[in-house]
Enzyme design. Sequence first.
Site, PDB file in Angstrom:
ATOM      1  N   SER A 138      11.010   3.163   2.310  1.00  0.00           N
ATOM      2  CA  SER A 138      11.727   4.019   1.357  1.00  0.00           C
ATOM      3  C   SER A 138      11.798   5.429   1.922  1.00  0.00           C
ATOM      4  CB  SER A 138      10.973   4.046   0.022  1.00  0.00           C
ATOM      5  OG  SER A 138      11.481   5.056  -0.814  1.00  0.00           O
ATOM      6  N   TYR A 151       2.671   5.370  -4.037  1.00  0.00           N
ATOM      7  CA  TYR A 151       3.903   4.681  -3.642  1.00  0.00           C
ATOM      8  C   TYR A 151       4.423   5.260  -2.322  1.00  0.00           C
ATOM      9  CZ  TYR A 151       8.666   2.910  -3.560  1.00  0.00           C
ATOM     10  OH  TYR A 151       9.830   2.298  -3.172  1.00  0.00           O
TER      11      TYR A 151
END
Length: 247
Positions: A138, A151
């Site tokens: 990501s 995350y």
Amino acid sequence: MYGRKIAIITGASSGIGYEATLEIDRRFNSLEEIWIIGRNEEKLNALAAKLHRSVRIIMMDVTKQSDIDALEGLLDQYEPNIRMLFQSAGEGLHGRFMERTAKDQTYMIDLNCKALTNIAHICIPYMRKGSHMINLASSAGFIPLPSFAVYGASKAYVLNLSRALNYELAKRRIHVMAVCPGPVDTPFFDKSERYYDDETFMKFKSLFMNTPKRVAKKAICDAALYKSVSTDTILITALRFISKLYI
Ligand SMILES: NC(=O)c1ccc[n+]([C@@H]2O[C@H](COP(=O)([O-])OP(=O)(O)OC[C@H]3O[C@@H](n4cnc5c(N)ncnc54)[C@H](OP(=O)(O)O)[C@@H]3O)[C@@H](O)[C@H]2O)c1
């Protein structure tokens, strides 16, 4: 000598993994079978009905060692030639570190990092020259991200693992790529924002939001070009290079 040519997609029941499965089915004519992995049987069945070749639905929780062992057993039994491994299973939970439970945050590490590593490790022996591994990292992995700390860190792991594996496996001509999109319009946010609503992030999200179809298509195109990192838009590519200035 080699078994059936297959693609394996984790997180195939939803979002980017779902769209990637359709794209792989459309583009890779030589594939003999597609193995789709997830926990939602209904969604996997609906996806299987749309595909144009033999499909194996594998219901598994990728964080469970017994399920990983079962997948390893299947690979051992069929000895396939894995032409494409697309790892999309993952989740992200927003919120300040001390406001989320340790259990929720270590689960993210189990899912985003440990499971992806386990699956890569059991699949690589069945990958050959010209095979691709595409891992969903990501843009959240580019820099440390307060309020999305675990995350972001988990995705930095996926990004760096993928790039390192790309070097390690180059001798065997196996290509590994990390996909680093900005925000993508999928059910991901239903869970990630359940307990958190940050105004700055909402603005970032609305500015950069992309569709899972475009992200998946771009990733498959970038893999064909043997890129090591796939970014979905010019803005996210710029963000990647600007983030290198951050110390
Ligand atoms: N959406 C974004 O903005 C965005 C941006 C950058 C990167 N990403 C990354 O892209 C990947 C895909 O996300 P998405 O946006 O497509 O989200 P999504 O629509 O929520 O899809 C997540 C997928 O992961 C699977 N999954 C979750 N936990 C699992 C488990 N324990 N075992 C097996 N499968 C599991 C889900 O399948 P089941 O429910 O069937 O188990 C689902 O298919 C993730 O790695 C995410 O971190 C997303």
